[in-house]
Each structure stands twice: as C-alpha cells, then as structure tokens.
Design a protein around this motif. Sequence first.
Motif, PDB file in Angstrom:
ATOM      1  N   ARG A  97      12.414  16.002  -0.656  1.00  0.00           N
ATOM      2  CA  ARG A  97      12.616  16.579  -1.987  1.00  0.00           C
ATOM      3  C   ARG A  97      12.603  15.554  -3.118  1.00  0.00           C
ATOM      4  O   ARG A  97      12.114  15.844  -4.202  1.00  0.00           O
ATOM      5  CB  ARG A  97      13.952  17.317  -2.042  1.00  0.00           C
ATOM      6  CG  ARG A  97      13.989  18.593  -1.263  1.00  0.00           C
ATOM      7  CD  ARG A  97      15.397  19.194  -1.306  1.00  0.00           C
ATOM      8  NE  ARG A  97      15.505  20.310  -0.410  1.00  0.00           N
ATOM      9  CZ  ARG A  97      15.185  21.563  -0.741  1.00  0.00           C
ATOM     10  NH1 ARG A  97      14.755  21.837  -1.943  1.00  0.00           N
ATOM     11  NH2 ARG A  97      15.301  22.527   0.153  1.00  0.00           N
ATOM     12  N   GLN A  98      13.177  14.396  -2.876  1.00  0.00           N
ATOM     13  CA  GLN A  98      13.416  13.429  -3.945  1.00  0.00           C
ATOM     14  C   GLN A  98      12.459  12.240  -3.867  1.00  0.00           C
ATOM     15  O   GLN A  98      12.597  11.406  -2.979  1.00  0.00           O
ATOM     16  CB  GLN A  98      14.860  12.909  -3.877  1.00  0.00           C
ATOM     17  CG  GLN A  98      15.918  13.964  -3.986  1.00  0.00           C
ATOM     18  CD  GLN A  98      15.886  14.661  -5.332  1.00  0.00           C
ATOM     19  OE1 GLN A  98      15.690  14.036  -6.364  1.00  0.00           O
ATOM     20  NE2 GLN A  98      16.062  15.971  -5.313  1.00  0.00           N
ATOM     21  N   PRO A  99      11.519  12.136  -4.808  1.00  0.00           N
ATOM     22  CA  PRO A  99      10.688  10.920  -4.823  1.00  0.00           C
ATOM     23  C   PRO A  99      11.586   9.705  -5.036  1.00  0.00           C
ATOM     24  O   PRO A  99      12.526   9.747  -5.822  1.00  0.00           O
ATOM     25  CB  PRO A  99       9.768  11.119  -6.023  1.00  0.00           C
ATOM     26  CG  PRO A  99       9.802  12.583  -6.315  1.00  0.00           C
ATOM     27  CD  PRO A  99      11.157  13.066  -5.870  1.00  0.00           C
ATOM     28  N   ALA A 100      11.315   8.664  -4.311  1.00  0.00           N
ATOM     29  CA  ALA A 100      12.117   7.444  -4.434  1.00  0.00           C
ATOM     30  C   ALA A 100      11.194   6.280  -4.758  1.00  0.00           C
ATOM     31  O   ALA A 100      10.027   6.269  -4.371  1.00  0.00           O
ATOM     32  CB  ALA A 100      12.855   7.174  -3.126  1.00  0.00           C
ATOM     33  N   ALA A 101      11.736   5.326  -5.464  1.00  0.00           N
ATOM     34  CA  ALA A 101      10.962   4.121  -5.777  1.00  0.00           C
ATOM     35  C   ALA A 101      10.679   3.368  -4.486  1.00  0.00           C
ATOM     36  O   ALA A 101      11.576   3.110  -3.695  1.00  0.00           O
ATOM     37  CB  ALA A 101      11.738   3.246  -6.748  1.00  0.00           C
ATOM     38  N   GLU A 102       9.416   3.080  -4.275  1.00  0.00           N
ATOM     39  CA  GLU A 102       9.021   2.263  -3.141  1.00  0.00           C
ATOM     40  C   GLU A 102       8.298   1.064  -3.725  1.00  0.00           C
ATOM     41  O   GLU A 102       7.735   1.145  -4.814  1.00  0.00           O
ATOM     42  CB  GLU A 102       8.132   3.061  -2.195  1.00  0.00           C
ATOM     43  CG  GLU A 102       8.886   4.249  -1.597  1.00  0.00           C
ATOM     44  CD  GLU A 102       8.048   5.063  -0.629  1.00  0.00           C
ATOM     45  OE1 GLU A 102       7.346   4.452   0.196  1.00  0.00           O
ATOM     46  OE2 GLU A 102       8.110   6.295  -0.709  1.00  0.00           O
ATOM     47  N   TYR A 103       8.314  -0.025  -3.029  1.00  0.00           N
ATOM     48  CA  TYR A 103       7.797  -1.262  -3.586  1.00  0.00           C
ATOM     49  C   TYR A 103       6.690  -1.846  -2.713  1.00  0.00           C
ATOM     50  O   TYR A 103       6.887  -2.853  -2.045  1.00  0.00           O
ATOM     51  CB  TYR A 103       8.952  -2.250  -3.763  1.00  0.00           C
ATOM     52  CG  TYR A 103      10.051  -1.658  -4.609  1.00  0.00           C
ATOM     53  CD1 TYR A 103       9.920  -1.600  -5.991  1.00  0.00           C
ATOM     54  CD2 TYR A 103      11.180  -1.102  -4.022  1.00  0.00           C
ATOM     55  CE1 TYR A 103      10.905  -1.024  -6.775  1.00  0.00           C
ATOM     56  CE2 TYR A 103      12.171  -0.522  -4.792  1.00  0.00           C
ATOM     57  CZ  TYR A 103      12.028  -0.490  -6.171  1.00  0.00           C
ATOM     58  OH  TYR A 103      13.000   0.093  -6.937  1.00  0.00           O
ATOM     59  N   PRO A 104       5.522  -1.206  -2.745  1.00  0.00           N
ATOM     60  CA  PRO A 104       4.421  -1.711  -1.919  1.00  0.00           C
ATOM     61  C   PRO A 104       3.876  -3.031  -2.468  1.00  0.00           C
ATOM     62  O   PRO A 104       3.807  -3.241  -3.675  1.00  0.00           O
ATOM     63  CB  PRO A 104       3.371  -0.601  -1.991  1.00  0.00           C
ATOM     64  CG  PRO A 104       3.708   0.198  -3.195  1.00  0.00           C
ATOM     65  CD  PRO A 104       5.167   0.012  -3.470  1.00  0.00           C
ATOM     66  N   LEU A 107       0.763  -2.812  -4.907  1.00  0.00           N
ATOM     67  CA  LEU A 107       1.061  -2.514  -6.306  1.00  0.00           C
ATOM     68  C   LEU A 107       1.470  -3.782  -7.042  1.00  0.00           C
ATOM     69  O   LEU A 107       1.046  -4.023  -8.178  1.00  0.00           O
ATOM     70  CB  LEU A 107       2.156  -1.450  -6.405  1.00  0.00           C
ATOM     71  CG  LEU A 107       2.559  -1.008  -7.807  1.00  0.00           C
ATOM     72  CD1 LEU A 107       1.365  -0.452  -8.569  1.00  0.00           C
ATOM     73  CD2 LEU A 107       3.668   0.030  -7.721  1.00  0.00           C
ATOM     74  N   SER A 108       2.265  -4.605  -6.404  1.00  0.00           N
ATOM     75  CA  SER A 108       2.664  -5.879  -7.016  1.00  0.00           C
ATOM     76  C   SER A 108       1.450  -6.763  -7.256  1.00  0.00           C
ATOM     77  O   SER A 108       1.315  -7.380  -8.311  1.00  0.00           O
ATOM     78  CB  SER A 108       3.657  -6.614  -6.118  1.00  0.00           C
ATOM     79  OG  SER A 108       4.805  -5.837  -5.923  1.00  0.00           O
ATOM     80  N   ALA A 109       0.559  -6.829  -6.278  1.00  0.00           N
ATOM     81  CA  ALA A 109      -0.630  -7.670  -6.413  1.00  0.00           C
ATOM     82  C   ALA A 109      -1.556  -7.156  -7.513  1.00  0.00           C
ATOM     83  O   ALA A 109      -2.112  -7.953  -8.287  1.00  0.00           O
ATOM     84  CB  ALA A 109      -1.370  -7.736  -5.076  1.00  0.00           C
ATOM     85  N   VAL A 110      -1.719  -5.840  -7.605  1.00  0.00           N
ATOM     86  CA  VAL A 110      -2.599  -5.265  -8.626  1.00  0.00           C
ATOM     87  C   VAL A 110      -2.101  -5.613 -10.034  1.00  0.00           C
ATOM     88  O   VAL A 110      -2.889  -5.759 -10.961  1.00  0.00           O
ATOM     89  CB  VAL A 110      -2.726  -3.727  -8.438  1.00  0.00           C
ATOM     90  CG1 VAL A 110      -3.339  -3.054  -9.641  1.00  0.00           C
ATOM     91  CG2 VAL A 110      -3.548  -3.431  -7.192  1.00  0.00           C
ATOM     92  N   SER A 111      -0.807  -5.799 -10.162  1.00  0.00           N
ATOM     93  CA  SER A 111      -0.246  -6.172 -11.466  1.00  0.00           C
ATOM     94  C   SER A 111      -0.858  -7.466 -11.990  1.00  0.00           C
ATOM     95  O   SER A 111      -0.876  -7.698 -13.194  1.00  0.00           O
ATOM     96  CB  SER A 111       1.274  -6.358 -11.362  1.00  0.00           C
ATOM     97  OG  SER A 111       1.886  -5.192 -10.914  1.00  0.00           O
ATOM     98  N   TYR A 112      -1.349  -8.308 -11.094  1.00  0.00           N
ATOM     99  CA  TYR A 112      -1.910  -9.603 -11.485  1.00  0.00           C
ATOM    100  C   TYR A 112      -3.378  -9.730 -11.092  1.00  0.00           C
ATOM    101  O   TYR A 112      -3.872 -10.838 -10.893  1.00  0.00           O
ATOM    102  CB  TYR A 112      -1.077 -10.730 -10.858  1.00  0.00           C
ATOM    103  CG  TYR A 112       0.338 -10.683 -11.371  1.00  0.00           C
ATOM    104  CD1 TYR A 112       0.644 -11.151 -12.648  1.00  0.00           C
ATOM    105  CD2 TYR A 112       1.353 -10.128 -10.607  1.00  0.00           C
ATOM    106  CE1 TYR A 112       1.929 -11.073 -13.149  1.00  0.00           C
ATOM    107  CE2 TYR A 112       2.648 -10.054 -11.099  1.00  0.00           C
ATOM    108  CZ  TYR A 112       2.931 -10.526 -12.366  1.00  0.00           C
ATOM    109  OH  TYR A 112       4.204 -10.446 -12.860  1.00  0.00           O
TER     110      TYR A 112
END
Length: 193
Positions: A97-104, A107-112
């Motif tokens: 039910r509840q989307p939660a923050a996940e830290y793949p 995603l971190s790499a795409v930031s840079y």
Amino acid sequence: MPDQRPANPLALAVLGLLLERPLHPHAMAAALRERGLDRAFKLTTGSLYDTVRALRRDGWIEPAATEQPGARPARTVYRHTAEGARLFTAWLDELIRQPAAEYPKFLSAVSYLGALGPVRAAAALRERAAALRAGIEEGGRAHRAALEVHGAPRLFVIEAEYAQAMAAAELAWAERIAGEIEDGTLEWPGGHR
C-alpha cells in the motif's frame, strides 16, 4: 512476540514460501532459485540459515517436523506461527500500500551522468540497455518455466511480471536518453559534443 519487522529482506521470501507449505531451508533455497527470486533477494546458504534462525528466535516461524531422507542429515521443516502469519500479512499489506523511498545505486549514478561526457554517457547507457534486454529475455524464460514446466500458479510468481515491467521501463528510458545524447537534443553544458 514483539511486532518488530525482520531487517533482512530475505525474510519476506522465507515467510512467503511458508504461506504455501512448511519447508526446510534447503527446499526454500531451491524454490527461490527455481522461481528466479535469487535475483530479487541476496540468497546464500549462510544468509538463508541466518534468516531462518532469526525468524524462529523472534517467534515468526516454528519447527513443524524433522525429515531425514536416507542417510542424509536431519532437516528441520518450518511453518508460520499464528502470530507470525498475522504479522507477515500486516507487513505485506503495508509494503504494497505505501510507497517507500528506496535508494538504488543507478539513480545515484544517473545524478552525475554529466561527469562522463556525452560520448561515454551514451555508451554506458547503451551497454546498460543491452544488459537490461538480456535480463528481460532471461527473466521471461525463467517466468515461463516457472509457470509451464514447474506448474507454479501465476500468483506465486507475479513478482517476476513486476520485475519485467520495471526492467522494460528502465530499458526504454536508457535507450531514449542515449538517443537524445547522441542526436544532441539533450543539451550538454560546457560545449561537449
């Protein structure tokens, strides 16, 4: 029993398997690999046995029987406790039910991504796309085998469909961004071309 959730995500897989029937850890590992869940959960013999011990210690599961096939060592078969089954379904309900923050990491790499420069960034995305495509094909074969060869009900392998959909979305995104880098529509600061 405290309503403390297991820290290891492998506990979800163990508890889920035990909804189907009581199992010993060796059979759990075989079922997880057969269904391709060893790609979703870090599965080693040590991590599985540690998870089973923790679930038993915390009252989520209990021994149901002991099997000793032939001259092999005895194997303890586990099942949910009544309270463990209740807490497991409550935990699943919340997770769904509840989307939660996940830290793949991706995603971190795409930031840079810009640090790679356009040529290297596009090449990296193309290589990732090729790996995703291969993974999607392999996942599709494993999913079909689980359904057709092993006779698993679709509901028991529905997570493979979700994983395939997520991989397909990531593949489409990676190919689109690589194409935008290559055709110049994704503007690159600093005059790189």
